[in-house]
Scaffold this motif. Structure first.
Motif, mmCIF file in Angstrom:
data_model
loop_
_atom_site.group_PDB
_atom_site.id
_atom_site.type_symbol
_atom_site.label_atom_id
_atom_site.label_comp_id
_atom_site.label_asym_id
_atom_site.label_seq_id
_atom_site.Cartn_x
_atom_site.Cartn_y
_atom_site.Cartn_z
ATOM 1 N N THR A 233 -18.399 34.564 -17.674
ATOM 2 C CA THR A 233 -18.384 33.043 -16.964
ATOM 3 C C THR A 233 -18.139 31.833 -17.972
ATOM 4 N N VAL A 303 -10.240 26.707 -12.186
ATOM 5 C CA VAL A 303 -11.347 27.601 -12.744
ATOM 6 C C VAL A 303 -12.307 26.357 -13.511
ATOM 7 N N ASP A 307 -17.619 29.020 -13.382
ATOM 8 C CA ASP A 307 -16.864 30.202 -12.631
ATOM 9 C C ASP A 307 -16.896 31.310 -13.630
ATOM 10 N N ASP A 338 -12.305 34.857 -9.113
ATOM 11 C CA ASP A 338 -13.495 34.318 -9.561
ATOM 12 C C ASP A 338 -14.735 34.944 -8.737
ATOM 13 N N GLN A 339 -15.868 34.580 -8.834
ATOM 14 C CA GLN A 339 -17.031 35.130 -8.042
ATOM 15 C C GLN A 339 -16.860 34.936 -6.810
#
Length: 360
Positions: A233, A303, A307, A338-339
């Motif tokens: 993260t 980003v 994130d 990313d997530q």
């Protein structure tokens, strides 16, 4: 005597004061010009270890003397990701501090190992300039950059990168050229159907990658591709701390006030931090012997703080010939996401990967 700290009076003074600007506009760059960048760093072990620790690059050859010597280094060397980030960071004030999208980088090569204590400098040559139909407030500049040893002048790393750079004066909307990068983005790029069958190698060694490619063969509906479990993260250390430690002065990494009205709405991660995190995830699942080259690196989306970056790898080739007896050359395609499963970085990487030892 005037009270310069009176809020109303000071605000009025700010409105009248000239701003001493940083960075350069598109019009500043002329094809063929070489720029010697003034900033430079002495690459030391604490800075190197901070970068590696924060980005999860835990390869013991960069931490431990015994493993380093097994890889033919006299001592733990500077990690290639940190070297690249420091060279790139030193160029930002002269090339891209004004802002603009990082369109891509290619022909990235590491020419020789770098040991702690090496002082580096950077120089860039303007390769090309172009105007933009789609964004008349910007131009497109491509530079060839080399990071070199300040004492010996030996080139340590080199690459070509392309950025959008703000223009001081906008061009007419129909008066420029549209680059291939812009066309790709605007047309939505590929409509290819991805393979139905994804095969993962059985282990981290060269023979495992070669065997997986042999299993796929010429089947167009199969590929050697897999995801990596780890995620990282983006926190203040990654987004602001690491780029500032490489002399990267781009405001988008540390000035929340300036970025509040930008498309991202907040400060964004240095692309080479995002890249290093994604590659660390990949390297943790392979027996890397030595980094070699990168091509067609692109950064696809913002980003920001909070994130989480994951990694995905596709194996393209495995060649036993180019390396030392204990390693073979493998070419990968890496994608960071990313997530929300948005791709944020991609690039092709060539590395030497250890062969499985005979006693294993």
């Amino acid at each position: 005597m005037s009270d310069w700290t009176d809020p109303d009076a000071f605000a009025s003074a700010l409105d009248r004061a000239e701003t001493r600007e940083k960075g350069h506009y598109f019009e500043r760059f002329a094809v063929g010009e070489t720029i010697e960048h003034e900033p430079g760093l002495a690459l030391d072990r604490p800075g190197n270890e901070r970068w590696m620790g924060q980005t999860l690059n835990h390869d013991p050859a960069y931490w431990r003397t015994d493993t380093a010597r097994e890889r033919d280094f006299p001592e733990p060397p500077i990690h290639p990701d940190y070297l690249l980030a420091c060279v790139m960071g030193a160029t930002v004030e002269d090339l891209s501090e004004k802002g603009g999208y990082f369109l891509g980088r290619t022909d990235l090569r590491f020419h020789e190992p770098v040991l702690p204590g090496t002082e580096i400098r950077a120089r860039s040559t303007v390769e090309s300039t172009a105007t933009s139909n789609s964004r008349p407030d910007y131009g497109i500049v491509t530079w060839q950059t080399a990071g070199y040893d300040a004492e010996t002048d030996s080139v340590l790393v080199s690459y070509e990168r392309t950025n959008m750079v703000p223009r001081r004066t906008a061009t007419a909307a129909d008066g420029g050229q549209v680059t291939d990068d812009e066309q790709t983005a605007e047309e939505g790029a590929s409509t290819r159907t991805l393979p139905d069958t994804l095969i993962a190698p059985d282990g981290p060694h060269f023979e495992d990658f070669r065997a997986a490619l042999d299993r796929v063969g010429d089947d167009p509906d199969a590929a050697v591709a897999y995801r990596h479990e780890r995620g990282r993260t983006m926190d203040d250390q990654l987004v602001a701390g690491l780029p500032l430690a490489t002399l990267n002065t781009a405001r988008q990494h540390h000035n929340r006030d300036a970025m509040a009205d930008s498309p991202s709405g907040d400060i964004v991660a240095y692309g080479d931090v995002t890249r290093s995190v994604a590659l660390a995830h990949a390297r943790s699942d392979e027996a890397t012997y030595r980094e070699r080259a990168y091509h067609d690196e692109s950064f696809h989306d913002f980003v920001t703080l909070g994130d989480t970056i994951y990694g995905f790898t596709r194996v393209l080739e495995a060649d036993p010939d180019p390396g030392p007896p204990r390693a073979g050359e493998v070419t990968f395609e890496h994608v960071a996401f990313d997530q929300d499963r948005r791709p944020v970085y991609s690039g092709r990487r060539t590395a030497l990967v250890d062969s499985r030892h005979p006693d294993q």
